[in-house]
Design a protein around this motif. Structure first.
Motif, PDB file in Angstrom:
ATOM      1  N   THR A  53       1.318  -1.125  -0.363  1.00 32.90           N
ATOM      2  CA  THR A  53      -0.399   0.084  -0.174  1.00 32.90           C
ATOM      3  C   THR A  53       0.621   1.301  -0.005  1.00 32.90           C
ATOM      4  O   THR A  53       0.502   2.245  -0.973  1.00 32.90           O
ATOM      5  CB  THR A  53      -1.071  -0.355   1.476  1.00 32.90           C
ATOM      6  OG1 THR A  53      -1.595  -1.015   1.563  1.00 32.90           O
ATOM      7  CG2 THR A  53      -1.590   1.156   0.866  1.00 32.90           C
ATOM      8  N   GLU A  54       1.402   1.728   0.621  1.00 32.71           N
ATOM      9  CA  GLU A  54       2.960   2.357   0.908  1.00 32.71           C
ATOM     10  C   GLU A  54       3.457   2.607  -0.207  1.00 32.71           C
ATOM     11  O   GLU A  54       3.716   3.691  -0.976  1.00 32.71           O
ATOM     12  CB  GLU A  54       4.095   2.097   2.149  1.00 32.71           C
ATOM     13  CG  GLU A  54       4.680   3.312   2.431  1.00 32.71           C
ATOM     14  CD  GLU A  54       4.622   4.756   2.694  1.00 32.71           C
ATOM     15  OE1 GLU A  54       4.736   5.614   2.464  1.00 32.71           O
ATOM     16  OE2 GLU A  54       2.815   4.838   2.860  1.00 32.71           O
ATOM     17  N   ILE A  55       3.795   1.893  -1.279  1.00 34.26           N
ATOM     18  CA  ILE A  55       4.636   1.898  -2.559  1.00 34.26           C
ATOM     19  C   ILE A  55       3.471   2.077  -3.352  1.00 34.26           C
ATOM     20  O   ILE A  55       3.979   3.337  -4.122  1.00 34.26           O
ATOM     21  CB  ILE A  55       5.170   0.333  -2.555  1.00 34.26           C
ATOM     22  CG1 ILE A  55       6.077   0.184  -1.971  1.00 34.26           C
ATOM     23  CG2 ILE A  55       5.494   0.659  -4.283  1.00 34.26           C
ATOM     24  CD1 ILE A  55       6.463  -1.409  -2.062  1.00 34.26           C
ATOM     25  N   GLY A  56       2.187   1.874  -3.212  1.00 33.49           N
ATOM     26  CA  GLY A  56       1.251   2.466  -4.214  1.00 33.49           C
ATOM     27  C   GLY A  56       0.739   4.132  -3.893  1.00 33.49           C
ATOM     28  O   GLY A  56       0.905   4.999  -4.684  1.00 33.49           O
ATOM     29  N   LYS A  57       0.935   4.010  -2.973  1.00 31.93           N
ATOM     30  CA  LYS A  57       0.896   5.787  -2.517  1.00 31.93           C
ATOM     31  C   LYS A  57       2.132   6.529  -2.934  1.00 31.93           C
ATOM     32  O   LYS A  57       1.595   7.931  -2.995  1.00 31.93           O
ATOM     33  CB  LYS A  57       0.756   5.636  -1.225  1.00 31.93           C
ATOM     34  CG  LYS A  57      -0.404   4.919  -0.269  1.00 31.93           C
ATOM     35  CD  LYS A  57      -0.511   5.650   1.411  1.00 31.93           C
ATOM     36  CE  LYS A  57      -1.781   5.103   1.226  1.00 31.93           C
ATOM     37  NZ  LYS A  57      -1.856   5.389   3.394  1.00 31.93           N
ATOM     38  N   ARG A  58       2.890   6.167  -2.839  1.00 30.81           N
ATOM     39  CA  ARG A  58       4.434   6.755  -3.103  1.00 30.81           C
ATOM     40  C   ARG A  58       4.252   7.004  -4.261  1.00 30.81           C
ATOM     41  O   ARG A  58       4.981   8.084  -5.175  1.00 30.81           O
ATOM     42  CB  ARG A  58       6.146   6.753  -2.941  1.00 30.81           C
ATOM     43  CG  ARG A  58       5.735   6.565  -1.110  1.00 30.81           C
ATOM     44  CD  ARG A  58       6.711   5.988  -0.735  1.00 30.81           C
ATOM     45  NE  ARG A  58       7.242   5.850   1.148  1.00 30.81           N
ATOM     46  CZ  ARG A  58       7.579   6.411   1.660  1.00 30.81           C
ATOM     47  NH1 ARG A  58       9.273   5.954   1.097  1.00 30.81           N
ATOM     48  NH2 ARG A  58       8.160   6.308   2.919  1.00 30.81           N
ATOM     49  N   ARG A  59       3.672   5.928  -5.956  1.00 35.79           N
ATOM     50  CA  ARG A  59       4.105   6.591  -6.640  1.00 35.79           C
ATOM     51  C   ARG A  59       2.536   7.240  -7.297  1.00 35.79           C
ATOM     52  O   ARG A  59       3.452   7.523  -8.341  1.00 35.79           O
ATOM     53  CB  ARG A  59       3.789   4.648  -6.970  1.00 35.79           C
ATOM     54  CG  ARG A  59       5.252   3.998  -7.362  1.00 35.79           C
ATOM     55  CD  ARG A  59       4.586   2.577  -8.406  1.00 35.79           C
ATOM     56  NE  ARG A  59       6.036   1.843  -8.260  1.00 35.79           N
ATOM     57  CZ  ARG A  59       6.199   0.666  -9.380  1.00 35.79           C
ATOM     58  NH1 ARG A  59       4.717   0.068  -9.507  1.00 35.79           N
ATOM     59  NH2 ARG A  59       7.248   0.112  -9.847  1.00 35.79           N
ATOM     60  N   VAL A  60       1.775   7.594  -6.659  1.00 32.84           N
ATOM     61  CA  VAL A  60       0.561   7.786  -7.023  1.00 32.84           C
ATOM     62  C   VAL A  60       1.157   9.637  -6.319  1.00 32.84           C
ATOM     63  O   VAL A  60       0.623  10.952  -7.439  1.00 32.84           O
ATOM     64  CB  VAL A  60      -1.047   7.762  -6.237  1.00 32.84           C
ATOM     65  CG1 VAL A  60      -1.243   8.719  -6.064  1.00 32.84           C
ATOM     66  CG2 VAL A  60      -1.383   7.031  -6.566  1.00 32.84           C
ATOM     67  N   ARG A  61       2.128   9.431  -5.404  1.00 30.19           N
ATOM     68  CA  ARG A  61       2.251  11.120  -4.822  1.00 30.19           C
ATOM     69  C   ARG A  61       3.290  11.310  -5.737  1.00 30.19           C
ATOM     70  O   ARG A  61       3.432  12.549  -6.710  1.00 30.19           O
ATOM     71  CB  ARG A  61       2.875  10.884  -3.630  1.00 30.19           C
ATOM     72  CG  ARG A  61       3.577  12.181  -2.946  1.00 30.19           C
ATOM     73  CD  ARG A  61       3.649  12.173  -1.400  1.00 30.19           C
ATOM     74  NE  ARG A  61       3.032  11.981  -0.813  1.00 30.19           N
ATOM     75  CZ  ARG A  61       2.923  10.004  -0.074  1.00 30.19           C
ATOM     76  NH1 ARG A  61       4.381   9.396  -0.299  1.00 30.19           N
ATOM     77  NH2 ARG A  61       2.387   9.789   0.822  1.00 30.19           N
ATOM     78  N   SER A  62       3.880  10.828  -6.271  1.00 32.70           N
ATOM     79  CA  SER A  62       5.376  11.278  -7.822  1.00 32.70           C
ATOM     80  C   SER A  62       5.145  10.845  -8.802  1.00 32.70           C
ATOM     81  O   SER A  62       5.128  12.552  -9.607  1.00 32.70           O
ATOM     82  CB  SER A  62       6.682   9.624  -7.845  1.00 32.70           C
ATOM     83  OG  SER A  62       7.392   9.521  -8.788  1.00 32.70           O
ATOM     84  N   LEU A  63       4.160  10.541  -9.259  1.00 34.84           N
ATOM     85  CA  LEU A  63       3.234  10.775 -10.624  1.00 34.84           C
ATOM     86  C   LEU A  63       1.977  11.883  -9.847  1.00 34.84           C
ATOM     87  O   LEU A  63       2.410  13.091 -11.225  1.00 34.84           O
ATOM     88  CB  LEU A  63       1.753  10.049 -10.903  1.00 34.84           C
ATOM     89  CG  LEU A  63       2.545   8.487 -11.255  1.00 34.84           C
ATOM     90  CD1 LEU A  63       1.198   7.587 -11.271  1.00 34.84           C
ATOM     91  CD2 LEU A  63       3.455   8.688 -13.036  1.00 34.84           C
ATOM     92  N   GLN A  64       1.631  12.781  -9.140  1.00 36.04           N
ATOM     93  CA  GLN A  64       1.433  13.928  -9.234  1.00 36.04           C
ATOM     94  C   GLN A  64       1.885  15.732  -9.110  1.00 36.04           C
ATOM     95  O   GLN A  64       1.977  16.240  -9.462  1.00 36.04           O
ATOM     96  CB  GLN A  64      -0.303  14.295  -7.431  1.00 36.04           C
ATOM     97  CG  GLN A  64      -0.606  12.865  -7.597  1.00 36.04           C
ATOM     98  CD  GLN A  64      -1.654  13.073  -5.650  1.00 36.04           C
ATOM     99  OE1 GLN A  64      -0.896  12.884  -5.179  1.00 36.04           O
ATOM    100  NE2 GLN A  64      -2.768  12.474  -6.137  1.00 36.04           N
ATOM    101  N   THR A  65       3.408  14.611  -8.675  1.00 31.71           N
ATOM    102  CA  THR A  65       4.284  15.200  -8.294  1.00 31.71           C
ATOM    103  C   THR A  65       4.483  16.334  -9.657  1.00 31.71           C
ATOM    104  O   THR A  65       4.807  17.106 -10.234  1.00 31.71           O
ATOM    105  CB  THR A  65       5.294  14.921  -7.396  1.00 31.71           C
ATOM    106  OG1 THR A  65       5.007  14.978  -5.936  1.00 31.71           O
ATOM    107  CG2 THR A  65       6.477  16.647  -7.361  1.00 31.71           C
TER     108      THR A  65
END
Length: 257
Positions: free
Chosen positions: A235-247
């Motif tokens: 779940t944490e990896i998924g959240k960080r990938r989403v955050r990275s894409l948003q950035t």
């Protein structure tokens, strides 16, 4: 490339296996089997612990609280050990999965510690005549809960998770001094808790009829932690990938203006 994937780690097979992308690939095949194993172990453990296990000659049926209290207390310390190993991975090798493991383990450790304190209080009232006593083990376990809650709060206080990982790694390693205090408190100070009765050099002193369900329940709690830890890391990896894409998207939109 996400922030979880852009740091170098120690070379070798471990780095390749623990790469976030590869981790998501192989770990998804383990979640369901581990969950089924966890259910099976709990079913067997609860059967042996309640209908099959005898009552204690002094504590009576309240001794059955042991089958939840002892495994949760063990996991409260084991979770912290996992976090310490992860903290070393963050500080020494800056491995991308180390801080993911740290963050996923912290709320689990807090939950197991809270469960250990709660079940200990429920067990202590009929056994010792009090819900709480400020003895060495109880107090140090309560401090462990505060450390866990502080770590969880620190993760939420930082927007930059990579910076947070380094700060929390240092905090985690400093807090590790509390673990041997919990372990040896019954030997160092006068306490209501009895000395170790399972892991002893001269062998367990607990009756086999109680030892077997206790070991099975400990295994069940351990598999539960492993399952939830894997799910938390995914779940944490998924959240960080989403955050990275948003950035990245926000930067692209800002550059286009």
């Amino acid at each position: 490339m996400s922030a979880t994937e852009n740091r170098s780690g120690p070379p070798g097979l471990w780095t390749r296996i623990a790469h976030p992308g590869l981790f998501l690939g192989w770990s998804r095949h383990l979640v369901v089997p581990l969950a089924l194993l966890c259910i099976a172990l709990f079913a067997v453990g609860l059967y042996f612990a309640f209908p099959g296990s005898p009552a204690d000659y002094q504590m009576g049926d309240t001794v059955r609280m042991m089958y939840v209290h002892v495994p949760s207390a063990w996991l409260s310390q084991f979770c912290y050990g996992v976090m310490c190993v992860s903290a070393i991975g963050t500080l020494v090798w800056r491995h991308p999965m180390a801080d993911v493991s740290q963050k996923a383990a912290a709320p689990l450790g807090a939950a197991f510690t809270a469960l250990a304190l709660f079940t200990g209080s429920m067990w202590g009232r009929p056994t010792w005549g009090t819900f709480w006593e400020w003895d060495g083990r109880m107090t140090s376990t309560l401090i462990l809960l505060f450390i866990y809650l502080g770590i969880v709060a620190l993760w939420r206080a930082f927007d930059d998770q990579l910076k947070a990982a380094r700060v929390i790694a240092v905090f985690t390693l400093v807090g590790a001094i509390n673990i041997p205090i919990i372990k040896f408190s019954v030997d160092w100070w006068q306490t209501l808790h009895q000395p170790a009765s399972v892991f002893r050099l001269d062998g367990p002193t607990i009756d086999t009829a109680m030892l077997v369900p206790l070991l099975v329940m400990t295994g069940a709690f351990s598999v539960l932690f492993l399952t939830l830890h894997l799910v938390g890391m995914r779940t944490e990896i998924g959240k960080r990938r989403v955050r990275s894409l948003q950035t990245a998207l926000a930067r692209a939109e800002g550059g286009a203006r």
